[in-house]
Design a protein around this motif. Structure first.
Motif, PDB file in Angstrom:
ATOM      1  N   GLY A   1       1.161  -7.419  -3.589  1.00 46.23           N
ATOM      2  CA  GLY A   1       2.077  -7.800  -4.649  1.00 46.23           C
ATOM      3  C   GLY A   1       2.958  -6.681  -5.160  1.00 46.23           C
ATOM      4  N   ASN A   2       2.771  -5.479  -4.604  1.00 45.90           N
ATOM      5  CA  ASN A   2       3.566  -4.330  -5.061  1.00 45.90           C
ATOM      6  C   ASN A   2       4.538  -3.859  -3.988  1.00 45.90           C
ATOM      7  OD1 ASN A   2       1.998  -4.477  -7.325  1.00 45.90           O
ATOM      8  ND2 ASN A   2       1.071  -2.455  -7.105  1.00 45.90           N
ATOM      9  N   GLU A   3       5.535  -3.112  -4.424  1.00 44.92           N
ATOM     10  CA  GLU A   3       6.436  -2.463  -3.486  1.00 44.92           C
ATOM     11  C   GLU A   3       5.727  -1.282  -2.830  1.00 44.92           C
ATOM     12  OE1 GLU A   3       9.649  -4.900  -4.040  1.00 44.92           O
ATOM     13  OE2 GLU A   3       9.920  -2.994  -2.997  1.00 44.92           O
ATOM     14  N   ARG A   4       6.161  -0.934  -1.643  1.00 41.63           N
ATOM     15  CA  ARG A   4       5.654   0.272  -0.991  1.00 41.63           C
ATOM     16  C   ARG A   4       6.158   1.479  -1.765  1.00 41.63           C
ATOM     17  NH1 ARG A   4       6.678   0.162   5.224  1.00 41.63           N
ATOM     18  NH2 ARG A   4       5.182  -1.540   5.011  1.00 41.63           N
ATOM     19  N   GLU A   5       5.277   2.441  -2.021  1.00 41.21           N
ATOM     20  CA  GLU A   5       5.656   3.620  -2.793  1.00 41.21           C
ATOM     21  C   GLU A   5       5.251   4.897  -2.064  1.00 41.21           C
ATOM     22  OE1 GLU A   5       3.504   4.238  -6.458  1.00 41.21           O
ATOM     23  OE2 GLU A   5       1.623   3.493  -5.618  1.00 41.21           O
TER      24      GLU A   5
ATOM     25  N   ALA B   1      -5.072   0.151  -1.406  1.00 42.14           N
ATOM     26  CA  ALA B   1      -3.782  -0.198  -0.804  1.00 42.14           C
ATOM     27  C   ALA B   1      -3.866   0.032   0.699  1.00 42.14           C
ATOM     28  CB  ALA B   1      -2.665   0.667  -1.391  1.00 42.14           C
TER      29      ALA B   1
ATOM     30  N   GLN C   1       0.994   0.629  -0.116  1.00 40.80           N
ATOM     31  CA  GLN C   1       1.441  -0.668  -0.614  1.00 40.80           C
ATOM     32  C   GLN C   1       0.217  -1.495  -0.971  1.00 40.80           C
ATOM     33  OE1 GLN C   1       3.996  -2.957   2.023  1.00 40.80           O
ATOM     34  NE2 GLN C   1       4.864  -4.037   0.269  1.00 40.80           N
ATOM     35  N   ALA C   2       0.123  -1.827  -2.245  1.00 39.47           N
ATOM     36  CA  ALA C   2      -0.940  -2.702  -2.726  1.00 39.47           C
ATOM     37  C   ALA C   2      -0.426  -4.133  -2.742  1.00 39.47           C
ATOM     38  CB  ALA C   2      -1.373  -2.270  -4.126  1.00 39.47           C
TER      39      ALA C   2
ATOM     40  N   GLU D   1      -7.500   1.618  -8.494  1.00 42.53           N
ATOM     41  CA  GLU D   1      -6.043   1.406  -8.376  1.00 42.53           C
ATOM     42  C   GLU D   1      -5.424   2.126  -7.193  1.00 42.53           C
ATOM     43  OE1 GLU D   1      -7.756   2.413 -11.094  1.00 42.53           O
ATOM     44  OE2 GLU D   1      -6.608   3.893 -12.247  1.00 42.53           O
TER      45      GLU D   1
END
Length: 114
Positions: free
Chosen positions: A42-46, A91, A39-40, A88
């Motif tokens: 502002g992002n959703e956990r992926e 995270a 999870q970065a 990128e």
């Protein structure tokens, strides 16, 4: 009590490598598919990588060819070898079953500098 403890994160330059570990305790996970998630800000956990109880693996397109997931059922431990790291990839990385349990560990921070 189930515990997932991730370790091995850090600060690395782009192109570098890291090996993450996840020690599971509280019960045996050998029959479960396990995954590494990230999870970065502002992002959703992926989900980025998963491994079945039999050792079959699957990867997100963004990490395919660069990350390798493995497991040691005797140690109740899952690993993620990351190479050719990119900014990128920065995270917090978590492990969990795939699909995930409600419980999450604290994660381990991976920061890749450009």
């Amino acid at each position: 009590q189930v515990q997932l403890v991730e370790s091995g994160g850090g600060l690395v330059p782009a192109g570098g490598s890291l090996r993450l570990s996840c020690a599971a305790s509280g019960r045996r996970f050998s029959i479960n598919a396990m995954g590494w998630y990230r999870q970065a800000p502002g992002n959703e956990r992926e989900l980025v990588a998963s491994i079945t109880s039999g050792g079959g693996t699957n990867y997100a397109d963004s990490v395919k060819g660069r990350f390798t997931i493995s497991r040691d059922n005797a140690k109740n431990t899952v690993y993620l070898r990351m190479s050719s790291l990119k900014p990128e990839d920065t995270a917090v990385y978590y492990c969990n079953t795939d699909p995930p349990m409600r419980y999450w560990g604290q994660g381990t921070q991976v920061t890749v500098s450009s």
